[in-house]
Design an enzyme around this catalytic site. Structure first.
Site, PDB file in Angstrom:
ATOM      1  N   ARG A 109       0.814  -1.237   0.000  1.00 55.96           N
ATOM      2  CA  ARG A 109       0.000   0.000   0.000  1.00 55.96           C
ATOM      3  C   ARG A 109       0.832   1.265   0.000  1.00 55.96           C
ATOM      4  NH1 ARG A 109      -2.756  -3.185   3.550  1.00 55.96           N
ATOM      5  NH2 ARG A 109      -4.583  -4.157   2.608  1.00 55.96           N
ATOM      6  N   ARG A 153      -2.134  22.639 -14.019  1.00 58.07           N
ATOM      7  CA  ARG A 153      -1.188  21.594 -14.423  1.00 58.07           C
ATOM      8  C   ARG A 153      -1.399  21.163 -15.872  1.00 58.07           C
ATOM      9  NH1 ARG A 153       1.085  16.425 -10.854  1.00 58.07           N
ATOM     10  NH2 ARG A 153       2.465  15.669 -12.499  1.00 58.07           N
ATOM     11  N   HIS A 167       8.003  10.185 -28.317  1.00 54.07           N
ATOM     12  CA  HIS A 167       7.065  11.081 -27.640  1.00 54.07           C
ATOM     13  C   HIS A 167       7.467  12.551 -27.815  1.00 54.07           C
ATOM     14  CE1 HIS A 167       4.286  12.621 -24.662  1.00 54.07           C
ATOM     15  NE2 HIS A 167       5.305  13.230 -24.061  1.00 54.07           N
ATOM     16  N   LYS A 189       8.019  23.222 -13.351  1.00 50.98           N
ATOM     17  CA  LYS A 189       7.084  22.130 -13.082  1.00 50.98           C
ATOM     18  C   LYS A 189       6.749  22.054 -11.599  1.00 50.98           C
ATOM     19  CE  LYS A 189       5.660  17.461 -14.012  1.00 50.98           C
ATOM     20  NZ  LYS A 189       5.793  16.237 -14.803  1.00 50.98           N
ATOM     21  N   HIS A 243       0.414  18.382 -26.558  1.00 44.64           N
ATOM     22  CA  HIS A 243       0.219  16.952 -26.317  1.00 44.64           C
ATOM     23  C   HIS A 243      -1.067  16.386 -26.919  1.00 44.64           C
ATOM     24  CE1 HIS A 243       3.728  17.306 -23.825  1.00 44.64           C
ATOM     25  NE2 HIS A 243       3.652  16.053 -23.430  1.00 44.64           N
ATOM     26  N   LYS A 283       3.175  11.659 -11.012  1.00 41.91           N
ATOM     27  CA  LYS A 283       2.290  10.831 -11.840  1.00 41.91           C
ATOM     28  C   LYS A 283       3.020   9.537 -12.148  1.00 41.91           C
ATOM     29  CE  LYS A 283      -0.509  14.201 -14.349  1.00 41.91           C
ATOM     30  NZ  LYS A 283      -0.926  14.646 -15.689  1.00 41.91           N
ATOM     31  N   ASN A 314       0.489  20.115 -20.788  1.00 39.15           N
ATOM     32  CA  ASN A 314       0.088  19.334 -21.958  1.00 39.15           C
ATOM     33  C   ASN A 314       0.175  20.126 -23.255  1.00 39.15           C
ATOM     34  OD1 ASN A 314      -0.537  17.052 -20.394  1.00 39.15           O
ATOM     35  ND2 ASN A 314      -2.558  17.877 -19.910  1.00 39.15           N
ATOM     36  N   GLU A 359      -3.991  18.058 -11.134  1.00 41.90           N
ATOM     37  CA  GLU A 359      -4.410  18.528 -12.455  1.00 41.90           C
ATOM     38  C   GLU A 359      -5.896  18.846 -12.547  1.00 41.90           C
ATOM     39  OE1 GLU A 359      -2.403  16.687 -15.767  1.00 41.90           O
ATOM     40  OE2 GLU A 359      -3.979  17.317 -17.150  1.00 41.90           O
ATOM     41  N   HIS A 414      -0.150  13.439 -29.028  1.00 40.88           N
ATOM     42  CA  HIS A 414      -0.579  12.066 -28.715  1.00 40.88           C
ATOM     43  C   HIS A 414      -1.256  11.416 -29.914  1.00 40.88           C
ATOM     44  CE1 HIS A 414      -0.586  12.565 -24.044  1.00 40.88           C
ATOM     45  NE2 HIS A 414       0.558  12.079 -24.499  1.00 40.88           N
ATOM     46  N   GLU A 447      10.505  18.733 -24.628  1.00 37.95           N
ATOM     47  CA  GLU A 447       9.787  19.036 -23.371  1.00 37.95           C
ATOM     48  C   GLU A 447      10.440  20.226 -22.662  1.00 37.95           C
ATOM     49  OE1 GLU A 447       7.004  17.528 -22.544  1.00 37.95           O
ATOM     50  OE2 GLU A 447       7.049  15.465 -23.284  1.00 37.95           O
TER      51      GLU A 447
HETATM   52  N1  LIG Z   1       4.918  10.677 -15.181  1.00 37.10           N
HETATM   53  C1  LIG Z   1       4.972  11.757 -15.932  1.00 37.10           C
HETATM   54  O1  LIG Z   1       4.685  12.874 -15.476  1.00 37.10           O
HETATM   55  C2  LIG Z   1       5.431  11.628 -17.352  1.00 37.10           C
HETATM   56  C3  LIG Z   1       5.689  12.785 -18.098  1.00 37.10           C
HETATM   57  C4  LIG Z   1       6.169  12.638 -19.391  1.00 37.10           C
HETATM   58  C5  LIG Z   1       6.382  11.365 -19.927  1.00 37.10           C
HETATM   59  N2  LIG Z   1       6.112  10.266 -19.166  1.00 37.10           N
HETATM   60  C6  LIG Z   1       6.353   8.922 -19.691  1.00 37.10           C
HETATM   61  O2  LIG Z   1       7.747   8.792 -19.948  1.00 37.10           O
HETATM   62  C7  LIG Z   1       7.941   7.787 -20.940  1.00 37.10           C
HETATM   63  C8  LIG Z   1       9.008   8.257 -21.909  1.00 37.10           C
HETATM   64  O3  LIG Z   1      10.181   8.481 -21.184  1.00 37.10           O
HETATM   65  P1  LIG Z   1      11.608   8.463 -21.907  1.00 37.10           P
HETATM   66  O4  LIG Z   1      11.551   9.268 -23.141  1.00 37.10           O
HETATM   67  O5  LIG Z   1      12.581   8.809 -20.856  1.00 37.10           O
HETATM   68  O6  LIG Z   1      11.713   6.950 -22.407  1.00 37.10           O
HETATM   69  P2  LIG Z   1      12.460   5.649 -21.864  1.00 37.10           P
HETATM   70  O7  LIG Z   1      12.387   5.530 -20.413  1.00 37.10           O
HETATM   71  O8  LIG Z   1      11.927   4.511 -22.675  1.00 37.10           O
HETATM   72  O9  LIG Z   1      13.959   5.918 -22.308  1.00 37.10           O
HETATM   73  C9  LIG Z   1      14.279   6.045 -23.681  1.00 37.10           C
HETATM   74  C10 LIG Z   1      15.386   5.077 -24.086  1.00 37.10           C
HETATM   75  O10 LIG Z   1      16.621   5.539 -23.587  1.00 37.10           O
HETATM   76  C11 LIG Z   1      17.301   4.500 -22.893  1.00 37.10           C
HETATM   77  N3  LIG Z   1      18.070   5.181 -21.864  1.00 37.10           N
HETATM   78  C12 LIG Z   1      17.591   5.780 -20.747  1.00 37.10           C
HETATM   79  N4  LIG Z   1      18.566   6.416 -20.112  1.00 37.10           N
HETATM   80  C13 LIG Z   1      19.704   6.211 -20.818  1.00 37.10           C
HETATM   81  C14 LIG Z   1      21.034   6.641 -20.666  1.00 37.10           C
HETATM   82  N5  LIG Z   1      21.387   7.454 -19.671  1.00 37.10           N
HETATM   83  N6  LIG Z   1      21.954   6.220 -21.571  1.00 37.10           N
HETATM   84  C15 LIG Z   1      21.579   5.434 -22.616  1.00 37.10           C
HETATM   85  N7  LIG Z   1      20.329   5.024 -22.826  1.00 37.10           N
HETATM   86  C16 LIG Z   1      19.381   5.411 -21.937  1.00 37.10           C
HETATM   87  C17 LIG Z   1      16.218   3.588 -22.397  1.00 37.10           C
HETATM   88  O11 LIG Z   1      16.704   2.292 -22.204  1.00 37.10           O
HETATM   89  C18 LIG Z   1      15.224   3.658 -23.554  1.00 37.10           C
HETATM   90  O12 LIG Z   1      15.578   2.776 -24.561  1.00 37.10           O
HETATM   91  C19 LIG Z   1       6.598   7.532 -21.573  1.00 37.10           C
HETATM   92  O13 LIG Z   1       6.109   6.302 -21.134  1.00 37.10           O
HETATM   93  C20 LIG Z   1       5.721   8.653 -21.029  1.00 37.10           C
HETATM   94  O14 LIG Z   1       4.369   8.274 -20.901  1.00 37.10           O
HETATM   95  C21 LIG Z   1       5.648  10.389 -17.895  1.00 37.10           C
HETATM   96 ZN   LIG Z   2       5.267  14.855 -22.740  1.00 30.52          ZN
END
Ligand SMILES: NC(=O)c1ccc[n+]([C@@H]2O[C@H](COP(=O)([O-])OP(=O)(O)OC[C@H]3O[C@@H](n4cnc5c(N)ncnc54)[C@H](O)[C@@H]3O)[C@@H](O)[C@H]2O)c1
Ligand SMILES: [Zn+2]
Length: 382
Positions: free
Chosen positions: A130, A254, A279, A240, A261, A152, A258, A250, A265, A194
């Site tokens: 939990r 917040r 993304h 942020k 987005h 999030k 987006n 949100e 999306h 971003e």
């Molecule tokens: N929670 C939130 O507020 C929020 C906000 C924006 C995006 N997201 C989520 O984030 C995700 C995208 O995140 P991302 O773009 O970081 O993708 P990711 O976590 O898939 O990383 C991208 C790629 O880079 C590689 N990688 C990561 N760090 C590395 C490093 N230091 N050196 C070499 N390779 C590395 C990973 O293995 C992966 O293949 C999506 O699922 C999205 O929905 C969440």
């Molecule tokens: Zn985003």
């Protein structure tokens, strides 16, 4: 700003959420001190490090060593890299592994990775027993400026992205900017979209600064000692953190995060959430469309839209629909994808529109017909 301050103190950004307040610590080489920070926050706690296979290859040994040096025990849980890991199956593996590692209340989860790992490990932390405390160690630019901050967490449903999840704030975010040196250029650029978003949505001065300094952010100051990358990440985190502190769940402001987005999306979904369009790349295109849509509605002149596009294009991000490999969905498909987006309420679309660079606002009452006419126009020129 670009003075050679190699051994500068880390930058600390506070997220003011009362009892759930936490620090975001930003600097080059912070991993070495991770164990000490964890120990100071939760004396006696052991940790489970959740990471992906790629990040594990580059950075897990250093993280394990840093924890060990401080006398903090750790178990590593390594999942496949990529969006596919934000699934029920991997979530189950992570939760079961956390329990098998005897992580109890009072212990810690360390999310070591990009947004995928942050979302997945954060949701596991929110769920096991939990709720366990967790520390974000973001390793992508996107995660350092966006996903690791704000609480999030979640995984994907077959009906759409991020539909299963929880708000669960970390107790600490450690953004070591040196970790980004191993990130592929394309992922770095996608994260930069971003970063530019924070300027475009609420900070015109920062956007101007980015236009002048983006090269230093990309090179990271490894040899020059420039702190442009750290400064820029801190500006985004401050932006942020402020928004999240005022509107954690949100219900209003917040949503500004987006910007780009809704269109983004739809394009991302159109590409099947594949490597065809990352993304951040979709967000770059989406932000350009949001500026152009605002111009079409007479909210801004063409100059601001042109300036937003020019900067994103200069860093190598896609800014025209004809730059999406494999093409974009047709008008009907795009409108369906936009309608499925969670930012739709009772048939009216919510869009983040702009009155200028740095002046985004939430518009809850955009008609689908208006969006359709705008996109028809765009698609006609491809
Ligand atoms: N929670 C939130 O507020 C929020 C906000 C924006 C995006 N997201 C989520 O984030 C995700 C995208 O995140 P991302 O773009 O970081 O993708 P990711 O976590 O898939 O990383 C991208 C790629 O880079 C590689 N990688 C990561 N760090 C590395 C490093 N230091 N050196 C070499 N390779 C590395 C990973 O293995 C992966 O293949 C999506 O699922 C999205 O929905 C969440
Ligand atoms: Zn985003």
């Amino acid at each position: 700003m670009t003075a050679p301050l190699r051994h500068a103190e880390p930058i600390v950004v506070k997220v003011a959420l009362g009892a759930r307040a936490y620090d975001i610590v930003i600097g080059r080489g912070l991993i070495a001190g991770l164990g000490e920070r964890v120990k100071a926050l939760r004396p006696g706690a052991k940790t489970a490090i959740v990471t992906d296979a790629t990040v594990a290859r580059h950075h897990l040994p250093a993280v394990e060593a840093a924890l060990k040096t401080a006398g903090v025990g750790s178990a590593a849980i390594v999942v496949p890299q990529g969006e596919g890991s934000k699934s029920y199956a991997t979530f189950e593996t992570v939760c079961e592994s956390i329990i098998a590692a005897h992580i109890e209340r009072g212990d810690l989860i360390v999310a070591l990775g990009g947004g995928v790992i942050g979302d997945l490990a954060g949701y596991a932390a929110a769920s096991v027993r939990r709720g366990l405390d967790f520390v974000q160690v973001p390793t992508t630019l996107l995660a350092q400026v966006d996903s690791s901050v704000g609480g999030k967490t979640g995984i994907n449903s077959r009906h759409g992205k991020n539909l299963i999840g929880a708000f669960h704030q970390p107790i600490l975010v450690v953004a070591d900017t040196a970790l980004l040196d191993t990130l592929p250029k394309r992922d770095f650029r996608a994260g930069y979209a971003e970063m530019a978003k924070y300027g475009l949505l609420g900070d015109a001065a920062f956007f101007s600064w980015l236009e002048a300094n983006w090269q230093d952010i990309f090179s990271g100051g490894k040899s020059s000692g420039s702190l442009a990358r750290e400064h820029a990440i801190a500006v985004c985190c401050r932006g942020k953190a402020g928004i999240v502190a005022r509107d954690e769940r949100e219900t209003g402001e917040r949503a500004l995060l987006n910007l780009g987005h809704t269109f983004g999306h739809a394009l991302e979904a159109g590409a099947g959430f594949s490597d065809r369009l990352l993304h951040g790349e979709a967000v770059a295109l989406g932000m350009v469309l949001a500026f152009e849509f605002s111009a079409a509605k007479g909210l801004i002149g063409e100059t601001d839209a042109t300036r937003a596009r020019a900067h994103l294009a200069a860093v190598g991000l896609p800014t025209h629909l004809n730059e999406v490999p494999g093409g974009v969905p047709g008008l009907d498909a795009l409108m369906d994808l936009i309608a499925q987006d969670k930012k739709v309420k009772r048939g009216r679309l919510t869009f983040i529109l702009v009155r200028g660079i740095g002046q985004a606002f939430v518009e809850n009452d955009v008609s689908a017909a208006e969006v359709r006419a705008f996109l028809a126009d765009k698609l006609a020129t491809l």
